[in-house]
Motif scaffolding. Structure first.
Motif, PDB file in Angstrom:
ATOM      1  N   ASP A  49      10.900 -33.914  53.531  1.00  0.00           N
ATOM      2  CA  ASP A  49      11.589 -33.310  54.670  1.00  0.00           C
ATOM      3  C   ASP A  49      11.588 -31.797  54.562  1.00  0.00           C
ATOM      4  O   ASP A  49      11.609 -31.235  53.468  1.00  0.00           O
ATOM      5  N   GLY A  50      11.593 -31.135  55.718  1.00  0.00           N
ATOM      6  CA  GLY A  50      11.685 -29.679  55.746  1.00  0.00           C
ATOM      7  C   GLY A  50      10.520 -28.986  55.082  1.00  0.00           C
ATOM      8  O   GLY A  50      10.690 -27.950  54.436  1.00  0.00           O
ATOM      9  N   MET A  51       9.335 -29.519  55.241  1.00  0.00           N
ATOM     10  CA  MET A  51       8.136 -28.986  54.582  1.00  0.00           C
ATOM     11  C   MET A  51       7.943 -27.495  54.837  1.00  0.00           C
ATOM     12  O   MET A  51       7.520 -26.760  53.951  1.00  0.00           O
ATOM     13  N   ASP A  52       8.287 -27.059  56.041  1.00  0.00           N
ATOM     14  CA  ASP A  52       8.061 -25.658  56.411  1.00  0.00           C
ATOM     15  C   ASP A  52       8.802 -24.682  55.508  1.00  0.00           C
ATOM     16  O   ASP A  52       8.343 -23.558  55.303  1.00  0.00           O
ATOM     17  N   GLY A  53       9.932 -25.090  54.965  1.00  0.00           N
ATOM     18  CA  GLY A  53      10.711 -24.197  54.117  1.00  0.00           C
ATOM     19  C   GLY A  53      10.661 -24.530  52.641  1.00  0.00           C
ATOM     20  O   GLY A  53      11.445 -24.002  51.852  1.00  0.00           O
ATOM     21  N   ARG A  54       9.758 -25.406  52.250  1.00  0.00           N
ATOM     22  CA  ARG A  54       9.667 -25.841  50.851  1.00  0.00           C
ATOM     23  C   ARG A  54       8.816 -24.895  50.016  1.00  0.00           C
ATOM     24  O   ARG A  54       7.859 -24.298  50.493  1.00  0.00           O
ATOM     25  N   SER A  55       9.164 -24.832  48.745  1.00  0.00           N
ATOM     26  CA  SER A  55       8.411 -23.994  47.813  1.00  0.00           C
ATOM     27  C   SER A  55       7.165 -24.742  47.329  1.00  0.00           C
ATOM     28  O   SER A  55       7.040 -25.957  47.504  1.00  0.00           O
ATOM     29  N   GLN A  56       6.291 -24.004  46.688  1.00  0.00           N
ATOM     30  CA  GLN A  56       5.097 -24.626  46.103  1.00  0.00           C
ATOM     31  C   GLN A  56       5.500 -25.661  45.063  1.00  0.00           C
ATOM     32  O   GLN A  56       4.889 -26.722  44.962  1.00  0.00           O
ATOM     33  N   ALA A  57       6.545 -25.397  44.303  1.00  0.00           N
ATOM     34  CA  ALA A  57       7.017 -26.348  43.286  1.00  0.00           C
ATOM     35  C   ALA A  57       7.497 -27.645  43.939  1.00  0.00           C
ATOM     36  O   ALA A  57       7.228 -28.748  43.427  1.00  0.00           O
ATOM     37  N   ASP A  58       8.193 -27.545  45.070  1.00  0.00           N
ATOM     38  CA  ASP A  58       8.641 -28.738  45.794  1.00  0.00           C
ATOM     39  C   ASP A  58       7.453 -29.561  46.280  1.00  0.00           C
ATOM     40  O   ASP A  58       7.436 -30.789  46.164  1.00  0.00           O
ATOM     41  N   ARG A  59       6.449 -28.883  46.830  1.00  0.00           N
ATOM     42  CA  ARG A  59       5.272 -29.592  47.337  1.00  0.00           C
ATOM     43  C   ARG A  59       4.495 -30.247  46.206  1.00  0.00           C
ATOM     44  O   ARG A  59       4.019 -31.375  46.333  1.00  0.00           O
ATOM     45  N   THR A  60       4.383 -29.566  45.088  1.00  0.00           N
ATOM     46  CA  THR A  60       3.691 -30.125  43.925  1.00  0.00           C
ATOM     47  C   THR A  60       4.446 -31.336  43.386  1.00  0.00           C
ATOM     48  O   THR A  60       3.822 -32.356  43.037  1.00  0.00           O
ATOM     49  N   ALA A  61       5.769 -31.264  43.349  1.00  0.00           N
ATOM     50  CA  ALA A  61       6.574 -32.397  42.886  1.00  0.00           C
ATOM     51  C   ALA A  61       6.404 -33.591  43.818  1.00  0.00           C
ATOM     52  O   ALA A  61       6.321 -34.739  43.364  1.00  0.00           O
ATOM     53  N   PHE A  62       6.325 -33.345  45.125  1.00  0.00           N
ATOM     54  CA  PHE A  62       6.114 -34.430  46.081  1.00  0.00           C
ATOM     55  C   PHE A  62       4.753 -35.082  45.853  1.00  0.00           C
ATOM     56  O   PHE A  62       4.636 -36.316  45.860  1.00  0.00           O
ATOM     57  N   LEU A  63       3.722 -34.280  45.655  1.00  0.00           N
ATOM     58  CA  LEU A  63       2.395 -34.843  45.383  1.00  0.00           C
ATOM     59  C   LEU A  63       2.397 -35.684  44.107  1.00  0.00           C
ATOM     60  O   LEU A  63       1.746 -36.734  44.045  1.00  0.00           O
ATOM     61  N   SER A  64       3.141 -35.259  43.102  1.00  0.00           N
ATOM     62  CA  SER A  64       3.251 -36.043  41.869  1.00  0.00           C
ATOM     63  C   SER A  64       3.954 -37.365  42.131  1.00  0.00           C
ATOM     64  O   SER A  64       3.566 -38.411  41.595  1.00  0.00           O
TER      65      SER A  64
END
Length: 108
Positions: A83-98
């Motif tokens: 959720d809220g991808m537009d305001g997520r950090s690179q670390a959040d996106r990397t954690a989601f991919l993991s």
């Protein structure tokens, strides 16, 4: 904006057809025919926050749950969302991919 992407919806419209994905019984009830499918998994990043999705509904998730209904009682459904991808950090996106990698590895 609350449904599946057009390409995926087009694929569903062309492939989940009567006689292949489901049959209609003489009493009018629908019977799913995809009993060999063991999992239906949706993976999506939402640009909006979760509160927006709660208010307007989640058409994409609802649609994939209906597809899961064609697969029989043993089929599992999993929805992985950021959720809220537009305001997520690179670390959040990397954690989601993991998280997605772990979930997919668990399907084997």
């Amino acid at each position: 904006w609350t449904g599946l992407p057009a390409v995926l919806m087009g694929w569903i419209d062309r492939t989940l057809l009567p006689g292949a994905a489901f049959s209609v019984r003489p009493n009018g009830r629908v019977r799913g025919e995809l009993h060999h499918i063991r999992s239906v998994v949706g993976v999506t990043p939402y640009g909006s926050p979760r509160s927006y999705r709660i208010v307007v509904g989640d058409g994409g998730k609802r649609m994939l749950r209906m597809v899961r209904g064609l697969c029989g009682l043993r089929c599992r459904f999993r929805w992985l969302a950021l959720d809220g991808m537009d305001g997520r950090s690179q670390a959040d996106r990397t954690a989601f991919l993991s998280e997605v990698e772990r979930a997919m590895a668990g399907l084997r």
